[in-house]
Motif scaffolding. Structure first.
Motif, PDB file in Angstrom:
ATOM      1  N   ALA A 125       0.662  -0.930  -0.254  1.00 26.25           N
ATOM      2  CA  ALA A 125       0.180  -0.173   0.206  1.00 26.25           C
ATOM      3  C   ALA A 125       0.939   1.103  -0.051  1.00 26.25           C
ATOM      4  N   LEU A 126       2.412   1.717   0.827  1.00 23.51           N
ATOM      5  CA  LEU A 126       3.448   2.367   0.756  1.00 23.51           C
ATOM      6  C   LEU A 126       3.609   2.596   0.078  1.00 23.51           C
ATOM      7  N   GLN A 127       3.703   1.168  -0.697  1.00 25.60           N
ATOM      8  CA  GLN A 127       4.728   1.645  -2.591  1.00 25.60           C
ATOM      9  C   GLN A 127       3.603   2.134  -3.411  1.00 25.60           C
ATOM     10  N   LEU A 128       2.234   1.796  -3.321  1.00 24.48           N
ATOM     11  CA  LEU A 128       1.757   2.166  -4.101  1.00 24.48           C
ATOM     12  C   LEU A 128       0.976   3.804  -4.331  1.00 24.48           C
ATOM     13  N   THR A 129       1.123   4.228  -2.837  1.00 24.72           N
ATOM     14  CA  THR A 129       0.857   4.996  -2.264  1.00 24.72           C
ATOM     15  C   THR A 129       1.775   6.046  -3.480  1.00 24.72           C
ATOM     16  N   LYS A 130       3.249   5.995  -3.017  1.00 25.66           N
ATOM     17  CA  LYS A 130       4.421   6.925  -3.390  1.00 25.66           C
ATOM     18  C   LYS A 130       4.491   6.676  -5.076  1.00 25.66           C
ATOM     19  N   ILE A 131       3.913   5.920  -6.000  1.00 25.58           N
ATOM     20  CA  ILE A 131       3.608   5.728  -7.821  1.00 25.58           C
ATOM     21  C   ILE A 131       2.835   6.644  -8.029  1.00 25.58           C
ATOM     22  N   ALA A 132       1.492   6.443  -7.023  1.00 23.25           N
ATOM     23  CA  ALA A 132      -0.124   7.646  -6.887  1.00 23.25           C
ATOM     24  C   ALA A 132       0.637   8.795  -7.007  1.00 23.25           C
ATOM     25  N   ASN A 133       1.263   9.265  -5.866  1.00 21.69           N
ATOM     26  CA  ASN A 133       1.673  10.999  -4.949  1.00 21.69           C
ATOM     27  C   ASN A 133       2.490  11.253  -6.693  1.00 21.69           C
ATOM     28  N   HIS A 134       3.233  10.114  -7.597  1.00 20.43           N
ATOM     29  CA  HIS A 134       3.772  10.581  -8.670  1.00 20.43           C
ATOM     30  C   HIS A 134       3.325  11.381  -9.751  1.00 20.43           C
ATOM     31  N   GLY A 135       4.184  12.322 -10.174  1.00 14.45           N
ATOM     32  CA  GLY A 135       3.954  13.414 -10.899  1.00 14.45           C
ATOM     33  C   GLY A 135       3.477  13.099 -12.084  1.00 14.45           C
ATOM     34  N   MET A 136       3.122  11.429 -12.317  1.00 13.82           N
ATOM     35  CA  MET A 136       2.786  11.240 -13.388  1.00 13.82           C
ATOM     36  C   MET A 136       1.619  10.398 -13.565  1.00 13.82           C
ATOM     37  N   PHE A 137       1.179   9.649 -12.368  1.00 11.92           N
ATOM     38  CA  PHE A 137      -0.156   9.655 -12.036  1.00 11.92           C
ATOM     39  C   PHE A 137      -1.124  10.551 -11.631  1.00 11.92           C
ATOM     40  N   ARG A 138      -0.637  11.502 -10.363  1.00 15.43           N
ATOM     41  CA  ARG A 138      -1.334  12.607 -10.190  1.00 15.43           C
ATOM     42  C   ARG A 138      -2.615  12.404  -9.830  1.00 15.43           C
ATOM     43  N   SER A 139      -2.000  11.440  -8.376  1.00 13.77           N
ATOM     44  CA  SER A 139      -3.609  10.636  -7.934  1.00 13.77           C
ATOM     45  C   SER A 139      -3.906  11.316  -6.479  1.00 13.77           C
ATOM     46  N   THR A 140      -4.550  12.363  -6.187  1.00 16.08           N
ATOM     47  CA  THR A 140      -4.638  12.892  -4.967  1.00 16.08           C
ATOM     48  C   THR A 140      -5.103  12.543  -3.712  1.00 16.08           C
ATOM     49  N   SER A 141      -5.769  10.849  -4.066  1.00 19.03           N
ATOM     50  CA  SER A 141      -6.439  10.336  -3.543  1.00 19.03           C
ATOM     51  C   SER A 141      -5.645   9.487  -2.429  1.00 19.03           C
ATOM     52  N   THR A 142      -6.288  10.202  -1.506  1.00 17.68           N
ATOM     53  CA  THR A 142      -5.548   8.305  -0.398  1.00 17.68           C
ATOM     54  C   THR A 142      -5.839   6.887   0.127  1.00 17.68           C
ATOM     55  N   ALA A 143      -6.926   6.519  -0.526  1.00 14.71           N
ATOM     56  CA  ALA A 143      -7.538   5.221  -1.186  1.00 14.71           C
ATOM     57  C   ALA A 143      -7.434   4.140  -1.782  1.00 14.71           C
ATOM     58  N   ILE A 144      -6.410   3.368  -1.613  1.00 13.77           N
ATOM     59  CA  ILE A 144      -6.162   2.412  -2.595  1.00 13.77           C
ATOM     60  C   ILE A 144      -6.953   2.142  -3.634  1.00 13.77           C
ATOM     61  N   ASP A 145      -8.643   2.189  -3.565  1.00 17.82           N
ATOM     62  CA  ASP A 145      -8.616   1.830  -5.023  1.00 17.82           C
ATOM     63  C   ASP A 145      -8.959   2.674  -5.941  1.00 17.82           C
ATOM     64  N   SER A 146      -8.322   4.263  -5.349  1.00 13.99           N
ATOM     65  CA  SER A 146      -9.062   5.659  -6.468  1.00 13.99           C
ATOM     66  C   SER A 146      -7.229   5.215  -6.982  1.00 13.99           C
ATOM     67  N   GLN A 147      -6.979   4.656  -5.560  1.00 13.49           N
ATOM     68  CA  GLN A 147      -5.350   5.086  -6.423  1.00 13.49           C
ATOM     69  C   GLN A 147      -5.140   4.277  -7.269  1.00 13.49           C
ATOM     70  N   LEU A 148      -5.514   3.050  -7.270  1.00 12.18           N
ATOM     71  CA  LEU A 148      -4.872   2.072  -8.593  1.00 12.18           C
ATOM     72  C   LEU A 148      -5.639   2.303  -9.563  1.00 12.18           C
ATOM     73  N   LYS A 149      -6.856   2.976  -9.415  1.00  2.01           N
ATOM     74  CA  LYS A 149      -7.537   3.042 -10.504  1.00  2.01           C
ATOM     75  C   LYS A 149      -7.061   4.684 -10.962  1.00  2.01           C
ATOM     76  N   GLN A 150      -7.102   5.358 -10.745  1.00  2.00           N
ATOM     77  CA  GLN A 150      -5.708   6.336 -11.486  1.00  2.00           C
ATOM     78  C   GLN A 150      -4.614   5.655 -11.578  1.00  2.00           C
ATOM     79  N   VAL A 151      -3.444   4.735 -11.285  1.00  2.00           N
ATOM     80  CA  VAL A 151      -2.884   4.381 -11.940  1.00  2.00           C
ATOM     81  C   VAL A 151      -2.208   3.103 -12.650  1.00  2.00           C
ATOM     82  N   PHE A 152      -3.636   2.391 -13.574  1.00  2.70           N
ATOM     83  CA  PHE A 152      -4.372   1.711 -14.145  1.00  2.70           C
ATOM     84  C   PHE A 152      -5.083   2.808 -15.876  1.00  2.70           C
ATOM     85  N   LYS A 153      -5.496   3.859 -15.358  1.00  6.79           N
ATOM     86  CA  LYS A 153      -6.416   4.155 -16.107  1.00  6.79           C
ATOM     87  C   LYS A 153      -4.899   4.949 -17.220  1.00  6.79           C
ATOM     88  N   ARG A 154      -3.658   5.801 -15.860  1.00  5.04           N
ATOM     89  CA  ARG A 154      -2.189   6.281 -16.690  1.00  5.04           C
ATOM     90  C   ARG A 154      -1.870   5.271 -17.819  1.00  5.04           C
TER      91      ARG A 154
END
Lengths: 210, 405
Positions: A125-154
């Motif tokens: 979960a920590l690793q995921l937050t690291k990439i989700a917050n990265h400029g490449m994925f730009r997720s502002t969410s703290t929830a795993i499901d929306s972080q993951l969704k954003q990462v997959f979408k990108r």
């Protein structure tokens, strides 16, 4: 749109054509005659078709790269910028699957399955937050499901993944990962990072500890 | 076969059926406890279904029963390549010697029996070779799917390579020159040993060489995967320790590697030429998709709708408008013309207005309708229309003639 037009435009749009991202186009471009036709056309406008090792993917390059250094630098910035989060994504999936097998083109990823695993594994979960917050994925969410969704979408947008089954949220990895690994290997060799050695040392150490 | 043997066989098979659960437990868990099953286990042990390696351990299935189940279930977990070719060849040779001796001594019944034995020997060799090959190819074709990790796959691959080597070495033990001599001019033996067996051994050997190539390539592939995995993990560790790390800019170097020669995507923008009839279907599709998008937008808007601000509606004073004035002037002109038919279009062309012809005609009709009934009766009008050039039944109003009684 005919095949020639379709594939040429895809390449000019910066698409990466492989068995998993564009199956029909991939089959077509393997036809030597069509390949030559597309390549000759692109050469007229200063471009060409490049192929990864083992012919796994086709993409568009500049015929005379020296004339396009500013553009290439910009693209390289993108590669450099996205390298760390993409590699981290690979390790997340790998650890999530619980195998030492790296994600391969054609491998299926079930979004919900990986979500459950990440939710149960604080480190992932920590690793995921690291990439989700990265400029490449730009997720502002703290929830795993929306972080993951954003990462997959990108990742679908930049053609590393393709949505294979929308209702069941199953994604397939494309061969663009092969290009990424080739880039990483080049960097490793050029910069003498000895990434494979450090890891081997770790393994030896781990064995000694065991 | 004598009837006692037949009956015993039936009894054995029935006891296997009766104790199916027990046997499958032994198959699944490797061994079973004796507690509660003593008498059954005793019978099964006597029938060579179960055995006990030593008194401290549980009862296990005998090799034959285990392999029977494995083969029937196509369960390749435990299938092993363990066919011993050397001893099989020795057995064939021995039986051939018995057979020839029986022929020499003219013992017809023995001859027949030994011939059956040789038949059986060759049959066992062929079957075992084929089974070993099937098992091997199944492992190869699912890329050692039974084990998960790459390291385990690499080990399995090496094991399979060793097995292939062993079988190939075993096949080399078939000395067909010797077998030909042994067979001599005996027709049956020649068919069995030279034709059938040799053909089988050759095809097996070809298949094994194919397997060797595949295994070798696969090992290369596994090693590549392993190296990729190590590379990725290595970079991950490296970047964790050196978060600020940046590679140098390769596009600035004298030689730019192809893997970094990526074009900036071209934004190709085109506009539809709606006069090109050949693209009609594409255009329809585009328009259709616009409609869908719009509908989706509407749905989205609706779902997002919060409070709606309602403003006071502005009063529209049509009567005071400039257009109304113009129309009123036109109607006055008609009245002044005292029964002469006045063409609305001709009048319109004379006045100075930004209106379009069509709006003017629409205004005239509207104005006529808006008059009260008394006033309406005063006017008579005639629509001058024109039929659509292609679609019959459609009319365009070109002009309106208006006059008073």
């Amino acid at each position: 749109m005919n095949t020639f037009e379709n594939i040429t435009k895809l390449l000019m749009h910066g698409a990466f054509i492989c068995e998993h991202s564009y199956p029909d186009e991939y089959t077509e471009i393997q036809n030597q005659k069509l390949f030559t036709k597309i390549n000759s056309y692109l050469e007229l406008i200063g471009m060409m078709v490049s192929v990864t090792n083992n012919d796994e993917g086709y993409y568009c390059s500049y015929l005379n790269p020296k004339e396009h250094v500013p553009e290439l630098k910009r693209e390289f910035e993108n590669v450099k910028h996205s390298l760390a989060p993409l590699i981290r994504f690979l390790t997340i999936v790998q650890q999530g699957k619980g195998s030492d097998n790296i994600l391969r083109p054609g491998d299926l990823i079930r979004l919900l399955e990986i979500q459950t695993i990440i939710e149960d594994t604080p480190n992932l979960a920590l690793q995921l937050t690291k990439i989700a917050n990265h400029g490449m994925f730009r997720s502002t969410s703290t929830a795993i499901d929306s972080q993951l969704k954003q990462v997959f979408k990108r990742l679908v947008e930049i053609e590393y993944l393709k949505l294979a089954n929308p209702t069941r949220q199953i994604y397939v990895a494309t061969s663009k990962w092969v290009l990424l690994i080739e880039q990483l290997r080049f960097i490793n060799d050029a910069e003498k990072l000895s990434l494979e050695d450090t890891n081997a040392k770790d393994e030896v150490q781990a064995e000694i500890i065991l | 076969m004598n009837s006692d043997l037949y009956k015993s066989g039936l009894k054995l098979l029935r006891s296997l059926g009766k104790n199916a659960e027990l046997i499958m437990n032994a198959y699944s868990y490797g061994e079973i406890d004796e507690i509660g099953n003593e008498s059954t286990i005793e019978t099964l042990t006597a029938n060579h279904v179960l055995w006990q390696p030593n008194p401290e351990e549980g009862m296990r299935l005998t090799k034959e029963i285990r392999s029977l189940i494995e083969k029937a279930l196509r369960d390749e977990r435990n299938c092993q390549i363990n066919f011993n070719i050397g001893s099989a060849i020795a057995r064939v040779k021995t039986h051939i010697t018995h057979y020839k001796e029986a022929i020499l001594q003219d013992r017809a019944r023995d001859t027949e029996r030994h011939q059956r034995d040789i038949n059986e020997d060759v049959y066992i060799i062929v079957e075992s070779l084929r089974e070993d090959l099937t098992s091997l190819w199944e492992h190869i074709n699912n890329e050692f799917g039974l084990v998960l990790t790459i390291d385990a796959k690499i080990r399995e691959n090496k094991l399979a390579q060793q097995q292939v080597k062993d079988i190939l070495e075993g096949l080399d033990m078939f000395d067909f020159k010797e077998l030909t001599e042994l067979a001599g001019d005996d027709r049956i033996l020649r068919k069995l040993l030279i034709v059938n067996l040799q053909r089988e051994v050759e095809s097996c050997s070809n298949s094994l060489h194919g397997a060797q190539v595949r295994l070798y390539k696969m090992l290369g592939h596994f090693k590549e995967l392993k190296s990729q995995s190590v590379l990725v993990q290595g970079f991950q560790n490296f970047i964790d320790n050196n978060p600020e790390y940046e590679p140098q800019c390769y596009p600035e170097q004298s030689w730019i590697p192809t893997i970094f020669n990526l074009i900036t995507p071209l934004k190709l923008k085109g506009y539809a030429d709606i006069n090109r009839e050949e693209y009609e279907t594409e255009f329809v599709k585009i328009v259709q998709s616009l409609k869908n998008e719009e509908q989706q937008q509407l749905i989205d808007d609706r779902s997002e709708s919060g409070a709606i601000l309602i403003h006071d509606q502005e009063k529209i004073s049509y009567e005071e408008s400039y257009e109304y004035e113009l129309l009123d002037q036109f109607f006055c002109y008609v009245i002044d013309s005292k029964g002469t038919k006045i063409s609305a279009v001709n009048y319109f062309n004379k006045i100075d207005t930004k209106w379009e012809n069509e709006f003017w005609l629409f205004g005239v009709i509207g104005h006529l309708d808006s008059l009260d009934k008394q006033a309406q009766k005063l006017f008579t009008y005639k629509m001058i229309d024109q039929q659509h050039p292609i679609f019959t039944g459609n009319y365009y109003i070109k002009d309106i003639e208006l006059w008073i009684h």
